[in-house]
Design a protein around this motif. Structure first.
Motif, PDB file in Angstrom:
ATOM      1  N   GLY A  35       0.844  -1.049   0.110  1.00 14.68           N
ATOM      2  CA  GLY A  35      -0.105   0.045  -0.159  1.00 14.68           C
ATOM      3  C   GLY A  35       0.938   1.171   0.187  1.00 14.68           C
ATOM      4  O   GLY A  35       2.094   1.106   0.143  1.00 14.68           O
ATOM      5  N   LEU A  36       0.327   2.361  -0.133  1.00 15.35           N
ATOM      6  CA  LEU A  36       0.816   3.734  -0.265  1.00 15.35           C
ATOM      7  C   LEU A  36       0.683   4.417   1.093  1.00 15.35           C
ATOM      8  O   LEU A  36      -0.368   4.455   1.535  1.00 15.35           O
ATOM      9  N   GLY A  37       1.748   5.206   1.298  1.00 19.77           N
ATOM     10  CA  GLY A  37       1.509   5.695   2.820  1.00 19.77           C
ATOM     11  C   GLY A  37       1.100   7.430   2.164  1.00 19.77           C
ATOM     12  O   GLY A  37       0.513   7.482   1.393  1.00 19.77           O
ATOM     13  N   SER A  38       1.766   8.334   3.101  1.00 21.99           N
ATOM     14  CA  SER A  38       1.294   9.713   2.980  1.00 21.99           C
ATOM     15  C   SER A  38       2.105  10.083   1.562  1.00 21.99           C
ATOM     16  O   SER A  38       3.190   9.469   1.074  1.00 21.99           O
ATOM     17  N   THR A  39       1.420  10.824   0.981  1.00 20.13           N
ATOM     18  CA  THR A  39       1.867  11.385  -0.320  1.00 20.13           C
ATOM     19  C   THR A  39       1.814  12.939  -0.348  1.00 20.13           C
ATOM     20  O   THR A  39       0.710  13.624   0.410  1.00 20.13           O
ATOM     21  N   SER A  40       2.987  13.584  -0.196  1.00 18.41           N
ATOM     22  CA  SER A  40       3.266  14.780  -0.181  1.00 18.41           C
ATOM     23  C   SER A  40       4.146  15.467  -1.105  1.00 18.41           C
ATOM     24  O   SER A  40       5.465  15.192  -1.339  1.00 18.41           O
ATOM     25  N   GLY A  41       3.795  16.419  -1.789  1.00 16.81           N
ATOM     26  CA  GLY A  41       4.469  17.051  -2.975  1.00 16.81           C
ATOM     27  C   GLY A  41       5.210  16.159  -3.895  1.00 16.81           C
ATOM     28  O   GLY A  41       4.271  15.615  -4.662  1.00 16.81           O
ATOM     29  N   THR A  42       6.305  15.962  -4.192  1.00 19.30           N
ATOM     30  CA  THR A  42       6.770  15.047  -5.154  1.00 19.30           C
ATOM     31  C   THR A  42       7.215  13.765  -4.533  1.00 19.30           C
ATOM     32  O   THR A  42       7.999  13.199  -5.463  1.00 19.30           O
ATOM     33  N   GLY A  43       6.837  13.330  -3.426  1.00 21.65           N
ATOM     34  CA  GLY A  43       7.085  12.025  -2.973  1.00 21.65           C
ATOM     35  C   GLY A  43       6.033  11.309  -2.387  1.00 21.65           C
ATOM     36  O   GLY A  43       5.084  11.904  -2.082  1.00 21.65           O
ATOM     37  N   THR A  44       6.185   9.928  -2.286  1.00 21.05           N
ATOM     38  CA  THR A  44       5.311   9.048  -1.443  1.00 21.05           C
ATOM     39  C   THR A  44       5.935   8.058  -0.919  1.00 21.05           C
ATOM     40  O   THR A  44       7.296   7.916  -1.188  1.00 21.05           O
ATOM     41  N   THR A  45       5.265   7.155  -0.120  1.00 23.52           N
ATOM     42  CA  THR A  45       5.822   6.000   0.563  1.00 23.52           C
ATOM     43  C   THR A  45       5.138   5.018   0.022  1.00 23.52           C
ATOM     44  O   THR A  45       4.069   4.771   0.282  1.00 23.52           O
ATOM     45  N   LEU A  46       5.818   3.701  -0.330  1.00 23.71           N
ATOM     46  CA  LEU A  46       5.050   2.403  -0.617  1.00 23.71           C
ATOM     47  C   LEU A  46       5.824   1.457   0.370  1.00 23.71           C
ATOM     48  O   LEU A  46       6.856   1.552   0.690  1.00 23.71           O
ATOM     49  N   ASN A  47       4.580   0.871   1.076  1.00 26.11           N
ATOM     50  CA  ASN A  47       4.971  -0.086   1.981  1.00 26.11           C
ATOM     51  C   ASN A  47       4.499  -1.422   1.383  1.00 26.11           C
ATOM     52  O   ASN A  47       3.546  -1.736   0.739  1.00 26.11           O
ATOM     53  N   ALA A  48       5.662  -2.443   1.913  1.00 22.85           N
ATOM     54  CA  ALA A  48       5.293  -3.904   1.302  1.00 22.85           C
ATOM     55  C   ALA A  48       5.831  -4.833   2.401  1.00 22.85           C
ATOM     56  O   ALA A  48       6.943  -4.513   2.902  1.00 22.85           O
ATOM     57  N   THR A  49       5.340  -5.849   2.365  1.00 22.20           N
ATOM     58  CA  THR A  49       5.688  -7.039   3.135  1.00 22.20           C
ATOM     59  C   THR A  49       6.187  -8.301   2.363  1.00 22.20           C
ATOM     60  O   THR A  49       5.105  -8.797   1.667  1.00 22.20           O
ATOM     61  N   SER A  50       7.296  -9.012   2.459  1.00 25.71           N
ATOM     62  CA  SER A  50       7.481 -10.254   1.579  1.00 25.71           C
ATOM     63  C   SER A  50       7.725 -11.300   2.680  1.00 25.71           C
ATOM     64  O   SER A  50       8.243 -11.214   3.643  1.00 25.71           O
ATOM     65  N   SER A  51       7.426 -12.475   1.886  1.00 28.43           N
ATOM     66  CA  SER A  51       7.475 -13.537   2.600  1.00 28.43           C
ATOM     67  C   SER A  51       8.987 -14.260   2.871  1.00 28.43           C
ATOM     68  O   SER A  51       9.252 -14.992   3.580  1.00 28.43           O
ATOM     69  N   ALA A  52       9.812 -13.519   1.939  1.00 22.35           N
ATOM     70  CA  ALA A  52      11.057 -14.076   1.915  1.00 22.35           C
ATOM     71  C   ALA A  52      11.863 -12.652   1.905  1.00 22.35           C
ATOM     72  O   ALA A  52      11.781 -11.841   1.256  1.00 22.35           O
ATOM     73  N   ALA A  53      13.206 -12.782   2.434  1.00 19.37           N
ATOM     74  CA  ALA A  53      13.899 -11.835   2.164  1.00 19.37           C
ATOM     75  C   ALA A  53      14.714 -11.483   0.907  1.00 19.37           C
ATOM     76  O   ALA A  53      14.820 -12.514   0.019  1.00 19.37           O
ATOM     77  N   GLY A  54      15.053 -10.178   0.500  1.00 24.52           N
ATOM     78  CA  GLY A  54      15.359 -10.139  -0.782  1.00 24.52           C
ATOM     79  C   GLY A  54      15.404  -8.626  -1.127  1.00 24.52           C
ATOM     80  O   GLY A  54      15.904  -7.820  -0.415  1.00 24.52           O
ATOM     81  N   THR A  55      15.049  -8.285  -2.525  1.00 25.70           N
ATOM     82  CA  THR A  55      15.018  -7.041  -2.845  1.00 25.70           C
ATOM     83  C   THR A  55      13.628  -6.694  -3.462  1.00 25.70           C
ATOM     84  O   THR A  55      12.857  -7.424  -4.050  1.00 25.70           O
ATOM     85  N   GLY A  56      13.149  -5.534  -2.976  1.00 22.84           N
ATOM     86  CA  GLY A  56      11.762  -5.065  -3.489  1.00 22.84           C
ATOM     87  C   GLY A  56      12.093  -4.116  -4.646  1.00 22.84           C
ATOM     88  O   GLY A  56      13.175  -3.221  -4.429  1.00 22.84           O
ATOM     89  N   TYR A  57      11.420  -4.265  -5.519  1.00 25.74           N
ATOM     90  CA  TYR A  57      11.439  -3.367  -6.891  1.00 25.74           C
ATOM     91  C   TYR A  57      10.156  -2.782  -7.194  1.00 25.74           C
ATOM     92  O   TYR A  57       9.043  -3.198  -6.796  1.00 25.74           O
ATOM     93  N   TRP A  58      10.131  -1.177  -7.309  1.00 21.64           N
ATOM     94  CA  TRP A  58       8.950  -0.738  -7.852  1.00 21.64           C
ATOM     95  C   TRP A  58       9.015   0.021  -9.132  1.00 21.64           C
ATOM     96  O   TRP A  58      10.077   0.404  -9.584  1.00 21.64           O
ATOM     97  N   LEU A  59       8.006   0.413  -9.525  1.00 20.25           N
ATOM     98  CA  LEU A  59       7.800   0.925 -10.749  1.00 20.25           C
ATOM     99  C   LEU A  59       6.715   1.757 -10.866  1.00 20.25           C
ATOM    100  O   LEU A  59       5.571   1.441 -10.586  1.00 20.25           O
ATOM    101  N   VAL A  60       6.939   3.024 -11.148  1.00 23.50           N
ATOM    102  CA  VAL A  60       5.832   4.106 -11.400  1.00 23.50           C
ATOM    103  C   VAL A  60       5.588   4.526 -12.939  1.00 23.50           C
ATOM    104  O   VAL A  60       6.615   4.864 -13.329  1.00 23.50           O
ATOM    105  N   VAL A  61       4.302   4.595 -13.379  1.00 24.18           N
ATOM    106  CA  VAL A  61       3.944   4.731 -14.515  1.00 24.18           C
ATOM    107  C   VAL A  61       2.758   5.764 -14.725  1.00 24.18           C
ATOM    108  O   VAL A  61       2.213   5.738 -13.649  1.00 24.18           O
ATOM    109  N   PRO A  62       2.530   6.330 -15.752  1.00 26.89           N
ATOM    110  CA  PRO A  62       1.268   7.159 -15.859  1.00 26.89           C
ATOM    111  C   PRO A  62      -0.144   6.335 -15.474  1.00 26.89           C
ATOM    112  O   PRO A  62      -0.288   5.204 -15.987  1.00 26.89           O
ATOM    113  N   SER A  63      -0.824   7.128 -14.844  1.00 29.54           N
ATOM    114  CA  SER A  63      -2.097   6.238 -14.410  1.00 29.54           C
ATOM    115  C   SER A  63      -2.718   5.988 -15.667  1.00 29.54           C
ATOM    116  O   SER A  63      -3.028   6.574 -16.607  1.00 29.54           O
ATOM    117  N   GLY A  64      -3.423   4.597 -15.636  1.00 24.98           N
ATOM    118  CA  GLY A  64      -3.918   3.976 -16.699  1.00 24.98           C
ATOM    119  C   GLY A  64      -3.385   3.174 -17.663  1.00 24.98           C
ATOM    120  O   GLY A  64      -3.856   2.657 -18.740  1.00 24.98           O
TER     121      GLY A  64
END
Length: 729
Positions: A188-217
């Motif tokens: 899920g997304l945390g607070s969004t302010s100005g030019t930034g936001t926070t994405l929160n996630a939990t994984s069943s295994a340790a490793g690396t989390g990757y995110w990608l932001v694209v235009p809506s739609g």
């Protein structure tokens, strides 16, 4: 070193033969064939996506940064140092990712573009050096490594310890084909302010989390596309990144670089250490709104009117917005001014200066609410500096004090702190007594200046001087009466005292001078001082102590024997100056006819101290004079100014036994005084007797006269004739 291409070998898959040959030949390089440029996409986060090979490259060589890699310079690294640098940058989430690595020789060879210098797409990879770049590919020799040269397009074996340039790459590793995949939850997304936001996630295994932001739609990406963070299909990625994450623990991932009021979709994939990828989570739709900016002032500067400028400093709670701060004086423009950019405050008057801070907004931030700060501008200090203290003397003229005051321009006022010594009116100081006069100076303040600190000045009021003036010196005569000296002293009113400086000539008691001897008597006069007057300088007066006047003259008469002439009746200093018992021939005029001067004449002149005196003169002869003898005087007389002989009226001749005495009086400038000067008496004269014949009678000696007298006495006894014992003229 020049390299010749091997035309029979083409493409990366055919390089194996070359590597075998290189193992045999050592440092032999081979040139890759020219090929078409790969479809590169330059992304806003400083990366370049190679969509043909699913690789993401660092656009710059290590050491370079900024737009078009224009900041800094490309650096060289040995292989061990290059690996260390990769670890450091991943720990710092370099360009938003944590999976950067050194490329393989094959991957780096993809970038070679033959026919240009350097041999690389210079729009996609500006600033590339036409030299060796490191790869992770090597040989069976642990001390050798393969490098790709973008000057020649070939690859070479080099010692791993040699430094070469480095360009990092990420992605390109295939996911695992078997094994359990991580399960992502609580995305899920945390607070969004100005030019930034926070994405929160939990994984069943340790490793690396990757995110990608694209235009809506936009169409959803695959797990590979999320991990690669590259443009896919017609979708341009806005931002991507990665970060380590633990097992079963919620991990926040910060996303920045967004544009406010723009709608986005975010996707997330977790990859464990075995390269097992989770299913794609998303889309997580959000629209960043403009962030608020908050300002706060630091400590207000201390300021004083007329003093140094002060500086206000406001701090923004959103310094990353990059929006400038500005300052203004909204309501106290008569008190202060401020530089809009630097915050330097200048005092215009004492009082409260209110400075406002503002921060403009932009597409990502709302304007900050203005804040104000009150600065108390204190009144300036001022000081008083006295002019040089005037010289003053008790009883003398008044003096003027002066002082320079402070910048308020208010008048400096003066007052006496010692009224028993001096008074002050305006700037005029009047002495009341000798001593230290303390004058205080004050200056009032005004709206911008405090009153000056009072200062004082000591003025020494000197004692007044005084002097002594002697009265006319008295006449003092040795053997005569005492005399009195007098003098006028100074204004102290203290008595003048006298003393003798010549005790061998005179003594002084009080004001009485007593002659001890003839000479110069020096009398000193002194007058003591008091609180307001100095001692008068000693003055002296020289008094001539005259010798006692001569009132008796003696000598030998022409008739023989000792003769004396004395007088009484003269003033204290009156006396003979010259005397003489002379023959009658010493007189200028011839004696009267028939008159003889057996005793000659007595001539005298007195000193000038006999003014107005009448001298009673007595002349004693050792012989008796005839009964008809008369006293003749030579000189002028009333009615006849021509000197001549005449009988002095009032003269008395007395004969007793064998002596005779003549007494007469002469007044200064009266009958018998032959000297017209006042105070000087001159009297040539003598007893004259008639002669029986015109023949001059010789003068008898002393014994002849005695014999004559004896005979005459005998005749008297015989009664021949009677002689009268006394005859009055």
């Amino acid at each position: 070193m020049s390299c010749s291409p091997l035309p029979l070998l083409h493409g990366p898959a055919l390089y194996t033969g070359r590597r075998l040959l290189a193992a045999l030949l050592g440092s032999v390089c081979f040139v890759a064939p020219a090929g078409a440029a790969a479809p590169y996409v330059v992304q806003s986060n400083g990366t370049v996506a190679d969509t043909s090979h699913e690789l993401v490259w660092d656009r710059c060589s290590l050491g370079q940064s900024g737009s078009n890699c224009a900041t800094g310079a490309a650096l060289t690294y040995s292989l061990p140092n290059a690996k260390t640098e990769v670890t450091t940058r991943n720990s710092a989430r370099y360009l938003g990712y944590t999976d950067w690595r050194l490329p393989s020789q094959t991957e780096l060879q993809y970038l070679v573009v033959m026919g240009i210098a350097p041999m690389i797409d210079q729009e996609a990879f500006p600033g590339t050096v036409a030299d060796h770049y490191k790869t992770l590919s090597g040989s069976t020799n642990p001390y050798a490594e393969l490098v790709v040269n973008f000057g020649s397009g070939g690859f070479y074996y080099r010692d791993t310890g040699q430094p070469h340039y480095v360009r990092l790459v990420r992605s390109g590793q295939p996911f695992a084909s078997s094994g359990s995949t991580p399960v992502v939850s609580a995305v899920g997304l945390g607070s969004t302010s100005g030019t930034g936001t926070t994405l929160n996630a939990t994984s069943s295994a340790a490793g690396t989390g990757y995110w990608l932001v694209v235009p809506s739609g936009s169409s959803a990406p695959s797990a590979r596309q999320v991990v690669d963070g590259v443009t896919y299909g017609t979708v341009s990625t806005v931002f991507g990144g990665s970060a380590p994450m633990g097992a079963t623990t919620a991990t926040p991932f910060g996303i920045t670089g967004l544009v406010t009021d723009t709608a986005y979709d975010a996707y997330f994939v977790a990859v464990d250490a075995a390269l097992n990828a989770s299913a794609v989570s998303g889309p997580l739709s959000f629209t960043p709104t403009r962030a608020n900016q908050t300002l706060s002032f630091g400590t207000a500067p201390s300021m004083v009117f007329g003093g140094a400028t002060g500086t206000v400093t406001a701090t923004s709670a959103s310094p990353n917005s990059g929006n400038p701060l500005s300052y203004s004086v909204p309501s106290t423009t008569s008190v202060c001014s401020v530089n809009a950019n630097s915050g330097v405050v200048m005092a215009l008057a004492a009082g409260t200066c209110t400075v406002a801070a503002n921060q403009a907004g932009d597409s990502n931030y709302n304007p900050a609410t203005p804040v104000t700060q009150d600065i108390l501008i204190g009144k300036a200090s001022q000081s008083i500096t006295f002019n040089t203290a005037p010289s003053m003397m008790y009883g003398g003229a008044t003096a003027t004090v002066g002082a320079t005051g402070g910048a308020s321009g208010m008048a400096v006022s003066f007052s006496s702190q010692t009224p028993s010594v001096c008074t002050v009116s305006g700037s005029t100081v009047a002495a009341v007594a000798a001593g230290t006069c303390m004058v205080a100076a004050n200056q009032e303040g005004d709206s911008n200046y405090n009153p000056a600190t009072p200062v004082t000045q000591d003025i020494l009021i000197a004692k007044a001087s005084q002097s002594i003036t002697f009265n006319t010196a008295p006449s003092v005569m040795y053997g005569g009466a005492t005399a009195t000296v007098g003098a006028t002293g100074g204004a102290s009113g203290l008595a003048v005292s006298f003393s003798s400086q010549t005790p061998s000539v005179c003594t002084v008691s009080g004001s009485t001078v007593t002659a001890v001897a003839a000479g110069t008597c020096t009398v000193a006069a002194d007058q003591a001082g008091n609180a307001n007057y100095s001692d008068a300088p000693q003055v002296t007066r020289a008094i001539t102590v005259a010798t006692a006047p001569i009132t008796t003259a003696s000598g030998s008469a022409p008739g023989g024997g000792a003769v004396t002439a004395s007088f009484t009746g003269g003033s204290a200093g009156c006396g003979y100056q010259t005397t003489g018992f002379n023959p009658v021939s010493s007189v200028p005029g011839a004696p009267p006819a028939g008159v003889a001067f057996p005793q000659g004449v007595f001539a005298f002149v007195t000193n000038a101290q006999c003014a107005g005196n009448t001298l009673d003169i007595t002349i004693k002869y050792p012989q008796a004079l005839p009964a008809d003898a008369k006293y003749y005087k030579f000189g002028p007389e009333a009615g006849n100014p021509t000197p001549h002989w005449y009988v002095l009226s009032g003269a008395v001749i007395t004969s007793t036994g064998s002596t005779s005495e003549v007494r007469f009086s002469i007044t200064d400038n009266g009958v018998g005084d032959s000297d017209p000067r006042v105070g000087v008496i001159a009297d040539p004269g003598g007893p004259g007797v008639l002669t029986t014949t015109t023949t001059a009678v010789p003068t008898l000696g002393e014994w002849s006269l005695m014999l004559l007298m004896g005979l005459m006495g005998l005749m008297a006894l015989l009664g021949i004739s009677g002689i009268r014992a006394r005859r009055m003229l």
